[in-house]
Motif scaffolding. Structure first.
Motif, PDB file in Angstrom:
ATOM      1  N   ILE A 226      38.370  51.385  46.025  1.00 31.02           N
ATOM      2  CA  ILE A 226      39.207  51.268  44.833  1.00 31.02           C
ATOM      3  C   ILE A 226      38.743  50.037  44.066  1.00 31.02           C
ATOM      4  O   ILE A 226      38.429  49.018  44.676  1.00 31.02           O
ATOM      5  N   THR A 227      38.681  50.134  42.754  1.00 29.26           N
ATOM      6  CA  THR A 227      38.450  48.928  41.950  1.00 29.26           C
ATOM      7  C   THR A 227      39.736  48.625  41.192  1.00 29.26           C
ATOM      8  O   THR A 227      40.447  49.537  40.762  1.00 29.26           O
ATOM      9  N   TYR A 228      40.067  47.354  41.072  1.00 32.24           N
ATOM     10  CA  TYR A 228      41.344  46.970  40.474  1.00 32.24           C
ATOM     11  C   TYR A 228      41.273  45.523  40.022  1.00 32.24           C
ATOM     12  O   TYR A 228      40.302  44.811  40.303  1.00 32.24           O
ATOM     13  N   LEU A 229      42.317  45.081  39.332  1.00 32.97           N
ATOM     14  CA  LEU A 229      42.410  43.700  38.852  1.00 32.97           C
ATOM     15  C   LEU A 229      43.357  42.933  39.763  1.00 32.97           C
ATOM     16  O   LEU A 229      44.463  43.391  40.044  1.00 32.97           O
ATOM     17  N   SER A 230      42.936  41.756  40.222  1.00 33.26           N
ATOM     18  CA  SER A 230      43.819  40.911  41.019  1.00 33.26           C
ATOM     19  C   SER A 230      43.801  39.485  40.493  1.00 33.26           C
ATOM     20  O   SER A 230      42.765  39.008  40.012  1.00 33.26           O
ATOM     21  N   TYR A 231      44.957  38.822  40.595  1.00 42.44           N
ATOM     22  CA  TYR A 231      45.083  37.417  40.177  1.00 42.44           C
ATOM     23  C   TYR A 231      44.985  36.485  41.385  1.00 42.44           C
ATOM     24  O   TYR A 231      45.616  35.427  41.402  1.00 42.44           O
ATOM     25  N   ILE A 232      44.188  36.849  42.369  1.00 43.46           N
ATOM     26  CA  ILE A 232      43.992  35.972  43.533  1.00 43.46           C
ATOM     27  C   ILE A 232      43.545  34.598  43.039  1.00 43.46           C
ATOM     28  O   ILE A 232      42.692  34.498  42.155  1.00 43.46           O
ATOM     29  N   SER A 233      44.151  33.534  43.585  1.00 42.65           N
ATOM     30  CA  SER A 233      43.872  32.142  43.186  1.00 42.65           C
ATOM     31  C   SER A 233      44.093  31.938  41.693  1.00 42.65           C
ATOM     32  O   SER A 233      43.396  31.152  41.051  1.00 42.65           O
ATOM     33  N   LYS A 234      45.064  32.645  41.135  1.00 46.30           N
ATOM     34  CA  LYS A 234      45.396  32.544  39.699  1.00 46.30           C
ATOM     35  C   LYS A 234      44.172  32.737  38.808  1.00 46.30           C
ATOM     36  O   LYS A 234      44.031  32.088  37.765  1.00 46.30           O
ATOM     37  N   THR A 235      43.269  33.571  39.239  1.00 51.99           N
ATOM     38  CA  THR A 235      42.056  33.840  38.474  1.00 51.99           C
ATOM     39  C   THR A 235      41.893  35.348  38.351  1.00 51.99           C
ATOM     40  O   THR A 235      41.498  36.007  39.309  1.00 51.99           O
ATOM     41  N   PRO A 236      42.238  35.922  37.195  1.00 49.43           N
ATOM     42  CA  PRO A 236      42.169  37.381  37.074  1.00 49.43           C
ATOM     43  C   PRO A 236      40.730  37.893  37.084  1.00 49.43           C
ATOM     44  O   PRO A 236      39.937  37.545  36.196  1.00 49.43           O
ATOM     45  N   GLN A 248      38.606  43.229  50.720  1.00 56.99           N
ATOM     46  CA  GLN A 248      38.510  43.168  49.273  1.00 56.99           C
ATOM     47  C   GLN A 248      37.466  42.132  48.877  1.00 56.99           C
ATOM     48  O   GLN A 248      37.290  41.125  49.548  1.00 56.99           O
ATOM     49  N   GLU A 249      36.818  42.431  47.755  1.00 59.67           N
ATOM     50  CA  GLU A 249      35.648  41.649  47.362  1.00 59.67           C
ATOM     51  C   GLU A 249      35.663  41.511  45.844  1.00 59.67           C
ATOM     52  O   GLU A 249      35.856  42.494  45.132  1.00 59.67           O
ATOM     53  N   VAL A 250      35.476  40.274  45.361  1.00 58.89           N
ATOM     54  CA  VAL A 250      35.436  40.073  43.917  1.00 58.89           C
ATOM     55  C   VAL A 250      34.113  40.632  43.401  1.00 58.89           C
ATOM     56  O   VAL A 250      33.078  40.548  44.060  1.00 58.89           O
ATOM     57  N   LEU A 251      34.169  41.240  42.217  1.00 59.13           N
ATOM     58  CA  LEU A 251      32.958  41.861  41.653  1.00 59.13           C
ATOM     59  C   LEU A 251      32.307  40.915  40.656  1.00 59.13           C
ATOM     60  O   LEU A 251      32.816  40.703  39.561  1.00 59.13           O
ATOM     61  N   GLY A 252      31.198  40.338  41.057  1.00 58.44           N
ATOM     62  CA  GLY A 252      30.425  39.536  40.117  1.00 58.44           C
ATOM     63  C   GLY A 252      30.966  38.128  39.954  1.00 58.44           C
ATOM     64  O   GLY A 252      31.991  37.760  40.529  1.00 58.44           O
ATOM     65  N   ASP A 253      30.270  37.346  39.162  1.00 62.35           N
ATOM     66  CA  ASP A 253      30.642  35.967  38.909  1.00 62.35           C
ATOM     67  C   ASP A 253      30.614  35.776  37.402  1.00 62.35           C
ATOM     68  O   ASP A 253      29.624  35.345  36.827  1.00 62.35           O
ATOM     69  N   PHE A 254      31.713  36.133  36.764  1.00 63.83           N
ATOM     70  CA  PHE A 254      31.771  36.127  35.304  1.00 63.83           C
ATOM     71  C   PHE A 254      32.473  34.878  34.803  1.00 63.83           C
ATOM     72  O   PHE A 254      33.377  34.368  35.451  1.00 63.83           O
ATOM     73  N   PRO A 255      32.075  34.396  33.628  1.00 65.09           N
ATOM     74  CA  PRO A 255      32.656  33.165  33.089  1.00 65.09           C
ATOM     75  C   PRO A 255      33.960  33.405  32.352  1.00 65.09           C
ATOM     76  O   PRO A 255      34.246  32.744  31.358  1.00 65.09           O
ATOM     77  N   GLY A 256      34.771  34.351  32.800  1.00 60.43           N
ATOM     78  CA  GLY A 256      36.036  34.630  32.138  1.00 60.43           C
ATOM     79  C   GLY A 256      36.745  35.753  32.868  1.00 60.43           C
ATOM     80  O   GLY A 256      36.291  36.199  33.924  1.00 60.43           O
ATOM     81  N   MET A 257      37.858  36.204  32.304  1.00 58.95           N
ATOM     82  CA  MET A 257      38.651  37.257  32.933  1.00 58.95           C
ATOM     83  C   MET A 257      37.915  38.599  32.867  1.00 58.95           C
ATOM     84  O   MET A 257      37.531  39.043  31.798  1.00 58.95           O
TER      85      MET A 257
ATOM     86  N   ARG B 137      39.464  19.453  29.290  1.00 56.93           N
ATOM     87  CA  ARG B 137      40.866  19.176  29.636  1.00 56.93           C
ATOM     88  C   ARG B 137      41.745  20.413  29.433  1.00 56.93           C
ATOM     89  O   ARG B 137      42.961  20.355  29.606  1.00 56.93           O
ATOM     90  N   LEU B 138      41.138  21.506  29.042  1.00 54.08           N
ATOM     91  CA  LEU B 138      41.894  22.727  28.733  1.00 54.08           C
ATOM     92  C   LEU B 138      41.366  23.913  29.538  1.00 54.08           C
ATOM     93  O   LEU B 138      40.159  24.043  29.745  1.00 54.08           O
ATOM     94  N   SER B 139      42.268  24.750  29.991  1.00 52.07           N
ATOM     95  CA  SER B 139      41.847  26.023  30.581  1.00 52.07           C
ATOM     96  C   SER B 139      42.750  27.116  30.020  1.00 52.07           C
ATOM     97  O   SER B 139      43.835  26.824  29.502  1.00 52.07           O
ATOM     98  N   THR B 140      42.295  28.344  30.080  1.00 52.13           N
ATOM     99  CA  THR B 140      43.107  29.450  29.554  1.00 52.13           C
ATOM    100  C   THR B 140      43.238  30.536  30.614  1.00 52.13           C
ATOM    101  O   THR B 140      42.355  30.720  31.450  1.00 52.13           O
ATOM    102  N   ILE B 141      44.350  31.242  30.549  1.00 50.83           N
ATOM    103  CA  ILE B 141      44.556  32.421  31.396  1.00 50.83           C
ATOM    104  C   ILE B 141      45.456  33.380  30.630  1.00 50.83           C
ATOM    105  O   ILE B 141      46.339  32.940  29.882  1.00 50.83           O
ATOM    106  N   SER B 142      45.208  34.664  30.775  1.00 47.14           N
ATOM    107  CA  SER B 142      46.070  35.659  30.135  1.00 47.14           C
ATOM    108  C   SER B 142      46.896  36.378  31.189  1.00 47.14           C
ATOM    109  O   SER B 142      46.376  36.750  32.245  1.00 47.14           O
ATOM    110  N   TYR B 143      48.172  36.551  30.899  1.00 46.84           N
ATOM    111  CA  TYR B 143      49.029  37.376  31.750  1.00 46.84           C
ATOM    112  C   TYR B 143      49.424  38.683  31.055  1.00 46.84           C
ATOM    113  O   TYR B 143      50.231  39.433  31.584  1.00 46.84           O
TER     114      TYR B 143
END
Lengths: 448, 169
Positions: A226-236, A248-257, B137-143
């Motif tokens: 299954i592929t899905y979105l998780s906020y593990i460690s507050k990082t979507p 479970q395994e994070v997919l890739g190392d992307f510089p954002g959500m 000093r800033l980070s962003t996250i979307s909920y």
């Protein structure tokens, strides 16, 4: 005469199933009992599903359980109306020698389903079933299966699929599962868990503990992943979940959500969105080489990508025209064209496994709709609507959709969200009963 | 008159809705006034104001959130004023770092709203950087629509939920 075929299927390493066709009577020249499901509303076909005959109490019980699951599957499809067993004249034991068709005509059964269960000396369970056309007085199909006794429910689904296919001409969808997000708690502190169940709600399991927010699971077309979105460690981020190992395994190392993942039809890629610096684009990642390719290049939001079943095209959601609309592009990102021009905003497109339609969520004048259209945007039809209906997913036969329906929250934040299914015609909307609330359903392919 | 009431109501909601533990905010504000006007009070009864540079300080003296129009991510004048106050506040507390949470109301689809929340968080991020705040000093996250601040399904709650929240790390 049908030749005997043998098929061995492995499932999660322990489940081995044998299928053998049972000798059928000669096919009659006259018109067969077939349901035409290409029209809109279909008057459900009256069917008699008899308890499968067993000699011992255990065999009798599993025979009744199997018949119960088959009848429930057929009933839920909206295409069949199982007749109350209390009306049956012929009993399961004498049925083994052959139907007394007159007795079944008397209660107006168009199709008759019977069978037997038998525990073998090696401990396996043999389940045999036959489907008869009552008015033509012929056997339409018959098969025998061998399985471990605990897997009787799966055999019932496989038999249901065989009956569905024989009577409608289309593949069934009963031997499938649904992964979804179970939900508890008030609106602002909703606890969400990755969950899985059979398509009828049985064998329910929670796959995550609710410690991290999880969203939008999707089944692999080829593996138990299954592929899905998780906020593990507050990082979507987009994750892969292996159903066999629980890893479970994070997919890739992307510089954002990363979010909005789906598998490619061959199962080799995950297509998803990356949001970064206020811009969301569509990317693919090859699961074998981990190579990442960017497909869109536009300052607007480009998300919710879904491949056509031949893998040649991608439908996605973009607000590049000013509001959320659906666009189709080639699999390499070229040839982008808008396909929605009706009033309102469109979202969550998902290509039918048959390729002929795209299902979507539409928002217009404060209401949400689930609808379908052809891939060129023509033939748009709304199937259902509500305060919030979202996230259609196709059964593998492209005939039935699931989605979730959420109501308004009260001032305490109490909110109800339920999984539903609906026929492609817009008829037969049903709730899938789950232990707690649910959202974001994703239908599996037929279990291999 | 009606507008005034709504403003007060919104402020109350705002305080009630803070995700960080700030239930004491209203009480502390009054206490802080008392403390500064009567410095002779015995230490046992003295209640200090918000810790400078804390989340509580941010909520009381700057405001920890800004609001957006439906399906919009540009900063309205009021939002820009809050961001400017935040930039000034951050320059007073050079050690603080801020997480910007972007949120959407429930009247959109889940994935689009995640993107919209990210766009809203980025709007505030970019404005703060333009005002001289160091990007590190800033980070962003979307909920997206997953964490509404105000309960209910009506125009008032949706307006309060289309927001960025500034969180002191």
């Amino acid at each position: 005469m049908a030749s005997v075929m043998k098929l061995f299927l492995a499932w999660r390493n322990y489940f081995v199933l044998g299928i053998a066709a049972i000798l059928c009577g000669a096919t009659p020249a006259r018109a067969e009992l077939v349901i035409d499901i290409t029209r809109g509303f279909v008057e459900p076909l009256p069917v008699a599903v008899t308890d499968f005959f067993g000699e011992s109490p255990d065999e009798t019980k599993v025979g009744a359980d199997i018949a119960g699951v088959i009848a429930a599957n057929l009933e839920r499809s909206g295409l069949f109306r199982p007749i109350d067993k209390g009306a049956f004249i012929q009993d399961p034991n004498t049925l083994r020698a052959g139907p007394r068709f007159g007795d079944w005509r008397l209660i107006n059964a168009q199709a008759l389903i019977g069978g037997s269960t038998q525990v073998q000396v090696d401990g396996r369970l043999r389940v045999e079933f036959r489907l008869w056309d009552v008015f033509a007085e012929t056997q339409m199909t018959g098969l025998a299966y061998f399985t471990t006794p605990t897997n009787w429910r799966r055999v019932a689904h496989i038999i249901s699929d065989a009956i569905y296919k024989r009577l409608t001409g289309e593949d069934g969808y009963f031997d499938t599962r649904i992964v979804y997000i179970s939900e508890t708690g008030p609106q602002n502190r909703r606890v969400k868990r990755l969950s899985i169940m059979d398509q009828d709600g049985a064998n329910h399991r929670f796959l995550t503990d609710g410690g991290s927010l999880v969203l939008t699971p999707r089944f692999s077309p080829t593996t138990q992943e299954i592929t899905y979105l998780s906020y593990i460690s507050k990082t979507p981020r987009v994750y892969l979940f292996n159903l066999n190992t629980g890893q479970q395994e994070v997919l890739g190392d992307f510089p954002g959500m990363t979010f909005a993942p789906r598998f490619s039809p061959d199962g080799n890629k995950v297509i998803m969105s990356l949001a970064r610096q206020g811009n969301t684009e569509v990317y693919t990642m090859d699961l074998r080489t981990r190579k990442v390719v960017r497909l869109t290049n536009h300052p607007a939001i480009d998300t919710s990508p879904s491949y056509s079943p031949d893998g040649q095209e991608i439908v996605f959601n973009s607000d590049r025209g000013g509001s959320q609309q659906l666009y189709v592009m080639s699999a390499d990102g070229n040839n982008v064209r808008r396909i929605t021009f009706n009033k309102g905003r469109y979202a969550t497109p998902v290509w039918s496994p048959r390729g002929d339609l795209i299902a979507f969520t539409r928002m217009h004048q404060g209401e949400f709709f689930i609808g379908v259209m052809r891939p060129d945007g023509s033939g748009e039809r709304m199937l259902t609507k509500g305060y919030l209906v979202e996230a259609p997913t196709w059964a593998p036969n492209g005939r039935v959709l699931s989605f979730y329906r959420q109501g308004r929250a009260d001032k305490n934040g109490t909110v109800s969200s339920k999984l539903h299914t609906i026929d492609l015609t817009g008829f037969n909307e049903r709730e899938i009963v789950t232990p707690v609330d649910g959202s974001d359903p994703a239908w599996s392919p037929l279990i291999p | 008159m009606r507008f005034k009431f709504l403003t007060i109501f919104a402020a109350a909601l705002l305080l009630a809705a803070c995700e960080t533990p700030s239930e004491e905010s209203a009480g502390t504000m009054t206490a802080a006034t008392t403390a500064t006007t009567s410095t002779t009070t015995a230490p046992t009864t003295m209640i200090s104001g918000p810790t400078p540079g804390s989340q509580e300080d941010l909520v009381v003296n700057v405001g920890d959130r800004i609001f957006f129009d439906y399906d919009k991510s540009d900063l309205a004048p009021e939002a820009r004023a809050t961001a400017e106050a935040l930039a000034a506040w951050m320059s007073s507390y050079p050690a603080t770092t801020i997480g910007i949470e972007g949120h959407a109301d429930e009247r959109g689809t889940r994935e689009y709203n995640l993107a919209l929340g990210e766009r809203r968080a980025s709007s505030a991020h970019d404005y703060l950087v333009a005002l001289g705040v160091a990007p590190n000093r800033l980070s962003t996250i979307s909920y997206g629509k997953e964490r509404p601040a105000v309960l209910g399904s009506n125009e008032e709650s949706w307006a309060q939920n289309r927001r960025d929240v500034f969180v002191v790390n």
